[in-house]
Design an enzyme around this catalytic site. Sequence first.
Site, mmCIF file in Angstrom:
data_model
loop_
_atom_site.group_PDB
_atom_site.id
_atom_site.type_symbol
_atom_site.label_atom_id
_atom_site.label_comp_id
_atom_site.label_asym_id
_atom_site.label_seq_id
_atom_site.Cartn_x
_atom_site.Cartn_y
_atom_site.Cartn_z
ATOM 1 N N GLU A 25 0.931 -1.462 0.065
ATOM 2 C CA GLU A 25 0.202 0.196 -0.251
ATOM 3 C C GLU A 25 1.033 1.329 -0.055
ATOM 4 O O GLU A 25 1.882 1.058 0.227
ATOM 5 C CB GLU A 25 -1.154 0.081 1.236
ATOM 6 N N ASN A 172 -12.311 -1.473 -1.360
ATOM 7 C CA ASN A 172 -11.368 -1.131 -0.064
ATOM 8 C C ASN A 172 -11.968 -1.396 1.585
ATOM 9 O O ASN A 172 -12.880 -0.453 1.867
ATOM 10 C CB ASN A 172 -9.991 -1.195 -0.126
ATOM 11 N N GLU A 173 -12.709 -2.587 2.334
ATOM 12 C CA GLU A 173 -13.087 -2.016 3.913
ATOM 13 C C GLU A 173 -14.777 -1.204 3.546
ATOM 14 O O GLU A 173 -14.278 -0.083 4.224
ATOM 15 C CB GLU A 173 -11.998 -1.441 4.454
ATOM 16 N N TYR A 240 -6.470 -8.899 11.601
ATOM 17 C CA TYR A 240 -5.676 -8.647 12.257
ATOM 18 C C TYR A 240 -5.210 -9.533 13.802
ATOM 19 O O TYR A 240 -6.586 -9.313 14.178
ATOM 20 C CB TYR A 240 -5.327 -7.203 12.410
ATOM 21 N N GLU A 296 -6.005 -9.648 3.702
ATOM 22 C CA GLU A 296 -5.269 -8.286 5.136
ATOM 23 C C GLU A 296 -5.487 -9.120 5.976
ATOM 24 O O GLU A 296 -6.486 -9.869 6.254
ATOM 25 C CB GLU A 296 -5.762 -6.948 5.175
ATOM 26 N N GLN A 345 2.819 -6.181 5.497
ATOM 27 C CA GLN A 345 2.680 -5.424 3.931
ATOM 28 C C GLN A 345 3.846 -5.106 3.450
ATOM 29 O O GLN A 345 4.642 -4.906 3.806
ATOM 30 C CB GLN A 345 1.569 -4.012 4.298
HETATM 31 O O1 AHR Z 1 -3.092 -1.878 6.297
HETATM 32 C C1 AHR Z 1 -3.192 -1.589 6.878
HETATM 33 C C2 AHR Z 1 -4.676 -0.445 6.735
HETATM 34 O O2 AHR Z 1 -5.498 -1.560 7.192
HETATM 35 C C3 AHR Z 1 -5.697 -0.917 5.294
HETATM 36 O O3 AHR Z 1 -5.110 0.034 4.585
HETATM 37 C C4 AHR Z 1 -7.079 -1.171 5.628
HETATM 38 O O4 AHR Z 1 -7.260 -1.636 4.628
HETATM 39 C C5 AHR Z 1 -7.029 -1.851 7.146
HETATM 40 O O5 AHR Z 1 -7.361 -1.199 7.565
#
Ligand code: AHR
Length: 491
Positions: A25, A172-173, A240, A296, A345
């Site tokens: 990103e 995205n999101e 995450y 992600e 990432q």
């Molecule tokens: O990876 C960091 C961020 O986490 C990304 O931009 C987003 O999609 C997620 O909230």
Amino acid sequence: MNKYYVNSNVTKGHIRKELQGHFSEHLGRCIYGGLYVGEDADIPNVDGMRTDVVEALKAVRIPVLRWPGGCFADEYHWKDGIGPKQNRKKMVNTHWGGVTEDNSFGTHEFMELCRQLDCQPYVNGNVGSGTVQEMSEWVEYMTFSGISPMADLRRKNGHAEAWQVPYFGVGNENWGCGGNMTPEYYANEFRRYQTYVRNYDPDKKIYKIACGPNAADYEWTESVMRIAGNYMDGLSLHYYTVPYDWNSRGHALEFSAQDYYETIEKALLLDELITRHGAIMDRYDPDRRVGLIVDEWGTWYDVEEGTNPGFLYQQNSMRDAIVAALSLNIFNKHCSRVHMANLAQTVNVLQSLILTEGERMLLTPTYHVFAMYQHHQENELADSHLEEDIRCAGNARIPVLQESASVSPDGTVHITMVNLSLEESREIETVLTDRTIEAVKGEILTDKMDAHNTFDAPDAVKAREFSDFWRTESGLAFTIPPCSVVHLEIR
Ligand code: AHR
């Protein structure tokens, strides 16, 4: 002794190489300074791409790279990133540190990076602040080989050939940074936007990915599948691993054994998330045509002190290696539904494979896990079962061992096993059904839970040969030490 059964004659799905994908990103030093330094940099590069980083990623056979975000994708306007660099419009990267984005890395540079990496591009379009026309034109610009305004513009900007875009994300999101939409609203928007993501080449169909849920938001999956399931090829899932909660994520290197076990328990939740989202998808898509795209995932700690809080820079230790190993095992086990996964990432951001500092570069413990697991790419998942029990470590409940096994096209069996415990070593009796063993090779990554590499000691943690195994009547036995990842290759 734990019994471990592997029947390589019974296979349970194809492990696509894309399960070992990555994400880049416009965030912190992932692109600028990480992957790309510009043509005029003193750091060795080819057309601006860091040679050391490109070579390291090629060595783990990076199969697919997602770009340009993340949250950045929904405020990215692709036309700002094409044409002569001196004319490219600058913008504020509002999500990530409020820094100026000069757009010197755009579509042409991303495609060149993928060419150098020999990996597939996964381009994420803008639904949150972009128009249908803008998205449609981007696809035309990249993939149309005939005469058209966008294809002509691409040619004018120096690229005659159309590129292939195997994967395209429609937003995205969008439940959050991508427009704060409700699932019903997004699902209808997805139907509309994806209509204009045209397949200009019928032989190279674009795999269209809809924005999926955040972690355990099952309602999102339910609604989006119900309204738009028939229009998508993939549905994303973001998860995450955050030790404790978002307000106290803790330090990447300074943590206790209890913090370690909390992290591992959180990481193992991925299995439940995939199972439950998958069960919802099964109701709307019983043939499993639509893939779950975990685009992600990874650990997310507090940023390193003294760095820009918007840059999400964190160090990486054996704890992260264990998270990577168990997550990749989970993806393997769910390969009939999970079509792709992208660690967040790649370089210098969150759970990275690589960290850079000026011209210096290091490979993280997570990198070494990907190096070991690459042998699963494009194999068949083997039927395997481990006799194992759940242990308590403070409040965390985890198994000691976790694994997956696969068979390569030439019949080689690959086993990857993780010992999650910090204290217990385990002896494993592997029962290999219907198989004679000709040769065995092993490698291991093991160290203290917080062991890590630094720019002054870049090889402190790395995989080494593993030979603590012996033949038995039923197959093979081996000892796996605490906090370790083992890869066995059995011919
Ligand atoms: O990876 C960091 C961020 O986490 C990304 O931009 C987003 O999609 C997620 O909230």
